[in-house]
Design a protein around this motif. Structure first.
Motif, short mmCIF file in Angstrom:
data_model
loop_
_atom_site.label_atom_id
_atom_site.label_comp_id
_atom_site.label_asym_id
_atom_site.label_seq_id
_atom_site.Cartn_x
_atom_site.Cartn_y
_atom_site.Cartn_z
N UNK A 103 0.84 -1.21 0.00
CA UNK A 103 0.00 0.00 0.00
C UNK A 103 0.87 1.25 0.00
N UNK A 104 0.35 2.31 -0.60
CA UNK A 104 1.12 3.56 -0.64
C UNK A 104 0.94 4.30 0.69
N UNK B 289 -2.48 5.51 0.90
CA UNK B 289 -3.39 4.42 1.27
C UNK B 289 -3.42 4.23 2.78
N UNK B 290 -2.24 4.34 3.40
CA UNK B 290 -2.18 4.16 4.85
C UNK B 290 -2.98 5.24 5.58
N UNK C 67 -5.49 6.79 4.35
CA UNK C 67 -6.90 6.51 4.07
C UNK C 67 -7.40 5.39 4.98
N UNK C 68 -6.54 4.40 5.17
CA UNK C 68 -6.85 3.31 6.10
C UNK C 68 -7.13 3.87 7.49
N UNK D 209 0.36 7.15 11.90
CA UNK D 209 -0.92 6.45 12.06
C UNK D 209 -1.34 6.44 13.52
#
Lengths: 296, 350
Positions: free
Chosen positions: A91-92, A95-96, A98-99, A142
């Motif tokens: 994942x980019x 993407x992280x 967005x996760x 994150x």
């Protein structure tokens, strides 16, 4: 203020081996807590129990007053950055983020974007192509943008070079100042924690050796150097942590709440590292004695 | 969470979709021609009663694509179990990313539910589309296939109708559960394959024959159920009847057992499987090669003496009931494994 982490006779075993036992601690809120101990002492086990990754084999643990990982709401209040800071290699970076945004109700999108920009990470970059330091920073982002009340980090800097270590710690500290949350982080190196922690837990051989605020720990531990003397002849309120003797001289590290007035001793202040090493040393000395007794 | 699951699945889902589109286009282009060839052929052969030969010729012309598409349907569920099921959890465990995702604000039960649900549905849809498209395409071939490849026969049955959907769901959840228990991708894939193949073999061998009580009946001997007559010179000579795995009037049936019985219903079998013994003179009369018409009158004589084929079989009419029952069985197995995987992820996995 309530405790961020409260453990009562907490224990966890793998098969027949106890990775952590009889752990009773109470960490008040608002601290940056360092968890130190040698490799294999049970640091990861304690942290995984705290974030609900593992179930206790004995005793109990409450985090921010709730059962770890019991509900989505509880999960939202605790952030966890695992050892080696795993991210999805395929994942980019975007993407992280967005996760994180999709899976966390309190996600701070602005903060996440700002941090990624500040770190100079390209959003289209695949996480598998990031360097160790960048990956750790992404995992930290994150954890931070989730806006937890408690952030747990398991050896976050273990695999980083000194420069990346310093940068990581600096970012972590800036965030704690800005957003007012508690932090528990582990390391096997005191030097990683020395500048950032105000609360310390020393874990050796699957047991908690000592836990307390750093200032208080430093104020109550002393190194005594003087003519050779047996430990039995020390005052009762001085607990010996470690001892070494030469023919004529004795050196003790003791814990005591009262001032030391004995003129025979030269009293010196301990550094945090000395203090931790004394506890690690004590444990190994105890083990050596136990082993000798068995042999007899 | 749905987004994340889809993000992780989309690469392999796109590949699967591409393969299915190619297959579907190929089937859609050739299917109508195949059907019209069949209709024309049947119309022609019905006039001069040579449909047996037409079936052989028609099937012979397409036996390779028939085998190929059936194989695709048979393999698809196993591939789903291997490449979607087994790595679903092990990949996370091996990379440590389960620690990342289980510490977002979502319980691991919900995480598993969405991963299982979405990926499982995509797998079932793929197997369902593939199975039904092949069923439609091969309809004329299934009607003209020899007894061993009849619609009810074990391999062909598993490659038609809705059963592949059940297999795919089961293989997928099997892979996931094995992956959780084994925690390593490669061993999990190997174990998934072994268990799935074992169950796919056990089903037609042990379970499917008994889904409904099979029909047992006796039939006159004819070109349909006899492969050949022969003379054995041992012990004064007798006639051997080699039976085929087919029953007259029930094309496409799955013949479970077939043996020769005499006029009083006693078995007249030789030690060799599928071969019956007829006690009739081979030196004179219709079954002697020296007779006026050679052996050509022998079948009539054997029938006149009261020899019959006694067969136990599952008729073709049970195809759809069997498909539903078998899909139901696999659905139950799937639910059982799903329950186990949820129990395991809550209690044991860390």
């Amino acid at each position: 203020m309530t405790s961020v982490l409260e453990a009562q006779a907490l224990g966890r075993k793998y098969g027949k081996r106890w990775a952590l036992r009889e752990c009773t601690i109470d960490i008040p809120a608002g601290h940056v807590v360092g968890l130190v101990g040698p490799n294999g002492a049970g640091k990861t086990t304690l942290l995984k129990l705290a974030c609900g990754q593992l179930e206790p084999s004995a005793g109990g643990v409450t985090v921010l007053g709730g059962r770890p990982a019991g509900t989505p709401a509880q999960l939202a209040r605790v952030g966890f950055v695992a050892q080696d800071t795993p991210v999805y290699a395929g994942l980019t970076v975007a993407d992280h983020l967005r996760l994180g945004a999709r899976l966390n109700p309190r996600w701070d999108e602005a903060m996440a974007r700002e941090r990624i920009a500040q770190l100079g990470l390209a959003p289209a970059q695949r996480a598998g192509k990031l360097s160790g330091g960048q990956r750790a920073q992404l995992a930290l982002t994150l954890g931070l943008a989730k806006r937890p009340e408690l952030l747990i980090l398991d050896e976050p800097v273990a695999s980083l070079d000194p420069l990346a270590r310093r940068e990581f710690m600096q970012h972590l500290m800036e965030a704690t100042v800005e957003h007012q949350f508690s932090v528990v982080l582990s390391s096997h190196l005191v030097s990683d924690l020395e500048r950032v922690c105000d609360f310390l837990i020393v874990l050796v051989d699957s047991r908690v050796q000592v836990a307390g605020e750093v200032d208080r720990l430093l104020a109550t531990h002393h190194r005594l150097t003087g003519p050779r003397r047996d430990p039995d002849r020390l005052p009762a309120d001085q607990h010996v942590i470690s001892a070494s003797h030469t023919d004529r001289q004795s050196t003790y590290v003791v814990r005591t709440d009262t001032p030391i007035h004995d003129p025979a001793w030269t009293v010196t202040q301990l550094s945090l590292e000395d203090l931790v090493l004394a506890y690690m040393d004590k444990r190994t000395a105890d083990n050596r004695r136990a082993a000798l007794e068995v042999q007899r | 969470m749905i987004w994340l699951t889809w993000r992780q699945l989309r690469g392999s889902a796109a590949m699967m979709a591409a393969v299915l589109v190619i297959l579907a286009v190929a089937l859609a282009l050739t299917g109508p021609d195949l059907a019209s060839d069949y209709t024309a052929g049947i119309a022609a052969c019905a006039q001069d009663d040579t449909c047996g030969r037409f079936y052989d010729r028609f099937f012979g012309a397409y036996d390779l694509p028939f085998m190929a598409v059936s194989l695709v349907v048979l393999l698809l569920p196993a591939l789903v179990g291997l490449f979607w099921g087994a790595p679903l959890i092990t990949r996370e465990l091996e990379a440590g990313t389960h620690l990342l995702v289980w510490n977002q604000s979502i319980t691991r039960g919900r995480w598993l539910a969405i991963k299982l649900g979405l990926t499982g549905l995509v797998a079932m849809a793929a197997a369902g589309v593939c199975g039904l498209a092949v069923t439609w395409w091969s309809d004329p071939l299934d009607k003209s296939a020899p007894a061993g490849l009849a619609l009810m026969s074990p391999l062909v049955f598993s490659a038609r109708g809705i059963a592949p959907m059940g297999y795919a769901a089961f293989a997928f959840v099997l892979g996931v559960t094995v992956g959780m228990l084994v925690r390593r991708t490669l061993p999990a894939m190997a174990l998934t394959l072994a268990v799935f193949v074992a169950i796919q073999l056990a089903m037609p061998l042990l379970v499917r024959p008994h889904l409904m009580p099979p029909v047992t009946s006796t039939f006159e001997l004819s070109a349909v159920n006899v492969d050949g007559f022969g003379i054995n010179r041992d012990r004064g000579g007798y006639v051997e009847v080699r039976l085929s795995d087919a029953v007259p009037g029930h094309g496409g049936a799955w013949v479970l057992s077939s043996k020769l019985v005499d006029s009083s219903g006693r078995p007249a079998t030789s030690p060799e499987p599928g071969v019956g013994i007829v006690q009739v003179s081979t030196t004179s009369g219709p079954c002697s090669p020296a007779g006026q018409q050679g052996m050509s009158a022998c079948p009539t004589e054997v029938n006149r003496l009261g020899y019959r084929q006694q067969a136990t079989y599952q008729p073709l009419e049970r195809f759809w009931p069997f498909q539903w029952i078998e899909t139901g069985i696999y659905a139950l197995l799937t639910l059982g494994l799903t329950w186990l995987s949820f129990w395991w992820i809550r209690r044991r996995l860390s």
